[in-house]
Design a protein around this motif. Sequence first.
Motif, PDB file in Angstrom:
ATOM      1  N   UNK A 260     -13.542 -32.027  21.464  1.00 12.87           N
ATOM      2  CA  UNK A 260     -13.749 -30.856  22.027  1.00 12.87           C
ATOM      3  C   UNK A 260     -14.905 -30.488  23.042  1.00 12.87           C
ATOM      4  N   UNK A 261     -14.564 -30.951  24.231  1.00  6.68           N
ATOM      5  CA  UNK A 261     -15.609 -31.190  25.222  1.00  6.68           C
ATOM      6  C   UNK A 261     -16.073 -29.920  25.499  1.00  6.68           C
ATOM      7  N   UNK A 262     -17.623 -29.834  25.355  1.00  4.90           N
ATOM      8  CA  UNK A 262     -18.463 -28.543  25.302  1.00  4.90           C
ATOM      9  C   UNK A 262     -18.133 -27.524  24.253  1.00  4.90           C
ATOM     10  N   UNK A 263     -17.482 -27.807  23.254  1.00  5.24           N
ATOM     11  CA  UNK A 263     -17.274 -26.972  22.319  1.00  5.24           C
ATOM     12  C   UNK A 263     -17.978 -26.952  20.886  1.00  5.24           C
ATOM     13  N   UNK A 264     -18.632 -27.972  20.695  1.00  2.00           N
ATOM     14  CA  UNK A 264     -19.490 -28.250  19.506  1.00  2.00           C
ATOM     15  C   UNK A 264     -21.094 -28.101  19.640  1.00  2.00           C
ATOM     16  N   UNK A 265     -21.363 -26.882  19.039  1.00  2.00           N
ATOM     17  CA  UNK A 265     -22.955 -26.510  19.217  1.00  2.00           C
ATOM     18  C   UNK A 265     -23.692 -26.868  17.800  1.00  2.00           C
ATOM     19  N   UNK A 266     -24.940 -26.791  18.194  1.00  2.00           N
ATOM     20  CA  UNK A 266     -25.841 -27.254  16.798  1.00  2.00           C
ATOM     21  C   UNK A 266     -26.306 -25.785  16.690  1.00  2.00           C
ATOM     22  N   UNK A 267     -26.231 -25.318  15.386  1.00  2.00           N
ATOM     23  CA  UNK A 267     -26.763 -23.948  15.116  1.00  2.00           C
ATOM     24  C   UNK A 267     -27.712 -23.945  14.284  1.00  2.00           C
ATOM     25  N   UNK A 268     -28.627 -25.178  14.188  1.00  2.00           N
ATOM     26  CA  UNK A 268     -29.890 -24.966  13.233  1.00  2.00           C
ATOM     27  C   UNK A 268     -30.993 -24.376  13.944  1.00  2.00           C
ATOM     28  N   UNK A 269     -31.543 -23.263  13.065  1.00  2.00           N
ATOM     29  CA  UNK A 269     -32.643 -22.221  13.762  1.00  2.00           C
ATOM     30  C   UNK A 269     -33.796 -22.933  14.538  1.00  2.00           C
ATOM     31  N   UNK A 270     -34.103 -24.144  14.220  1.00  2.00           N
ATOM     32  CA  UNK A 270     -35.106 -24.492  14.909  1.00  2.00           C
ATOM     33  C   UNK A 270     -34.999 -25.214  16.539  1.00  2.00           C
TER      34      UNK A 270
END
Length: 500
Positions: A260-270
Amino acid sequence: MDTRIKTLAVRATLLAALCAAGASQAATITIQSRDPAGVGFNDPTPVAPVGGNPGTTLGEQRMYVYRYVADIWEKQLTTDVTITVNAGWEALTCTASSATLGSAGAWNIWHDFPGGKPGTWYPQALANKLAGTNLSAGVPDDGSGFGNVDIKTQFNVNLGKSDCLDGSPFYLGVDGKAGDAVNFVETLLHELGHGLGFSVLTVYTGSVSSAVGYRLNADGSAYQASGGLPSVWEQYMYDNTAGKTWLDMTSAERKVSTTNALGLAWIGPQAVSGAATTLTPLPVLKVATSAPGYSGFYAYNTASFGPAVSSGLSLGALAVVPTDLVNGSGCLPFDGATSTAVTGKVAIIDRGTCGFAVKAKNAQNAGAIGVIIANNTGGAAPGLGGSDPTVVIPTISVSQTDGATLKSAVTAAVAYGTRRSPGLVSASLTTDPSRRAGADARGRPLLYTPSVLASGSSVSHWDVSAVPNLLMEPNINADLGTVLVPPKDLTYPLLKDIGW
């Protein structure tokens, strides 16, 4: 290069009797050599000291870089348990024009230990930190001599020779002045990052097959379509299209998410917090036209050749170079009609077949004042490599989707002019202060998910759209440093998110 963590040995355990201890001191990293006499770290070939590396044999210089990089990681990490890295220099796959540089990975992985999240896989170095003890202590070796280590590394002993990426050896200086050689400091710093836990680790993403997205089962014997145990990464991997984390997905959904190009984010707060001060405002191509629906901002990337481009540059009116499925668009000198169309304008050319600099030079020869390369696969606008000092017009790239939109805009704009002066689409470069390069709309850093699965690279790296370049992108870029924290880099913030 092969930067995918390969879990080559797996240990699972239930250690209810162990007492977790909080880590409070700087890390200690030991390096074990598995090289035989005369090879790798033991190579006696005389060499001159280079770039701050005082070694006088090839083997000494190799070990000096290992120790130099280990010291960087020691100063960054905290753990009461020694981290053990087993290292070797071996003959890896290569030809005169390409090579596997090397790889590193967590050699042992664990779940259900004191201090860890239940039912979750962790790399051993992190598991040891959280448990406060060496989980593999006392476990019989598997016969390899390194069965209980935290991280195993291997690098190509033949790199730079005539039959192995000829002329591009590892640069063993520590001053960053690698030139055309491969900067070994940055390469090793990157690979040890994988071994410490910068990887989804126990979800299969190795090749295009039905098993992509499968999780490793609890005894470490196989990837399976349903069930299995998640990686500690999965709680922080959020797919903006699916609207859920990998922790909550099925194997089939995870497979879709890997591309999923440009669709997967890292949501860890740091890492999210770090992205706000590390990633720059998104560079954008500002497009203006009277044709409705096309004016707006489009992400772009830059080229290694031609003049440098930056915000505030007015490119000019756009023109389209016809698609050439036989020879490749823009790969041959432009014919008369195409030359007339692009003269004094910015040529939009599809990627493919020949080098980017070749396309730019042909457009320049035809009278174009700039070039936009439209990607031919899904994903972000690609960086444009190549070299030609005679290219003097600016060249940028856009994504496949945006390229198609811009070409449609040129066609649609014609009707919004006059008979003597057809309507135009004009473009300039600016930034969007509300967005960050390499992050989603909410400012969360993106993971690398090209539309075609890149075995060994997809998912377990930052996306290549990040600006500045980050250490844990799938490629080692020339402008990297050795700082692992904001506002320079996001490597350590991600590791802190998973427990470091």
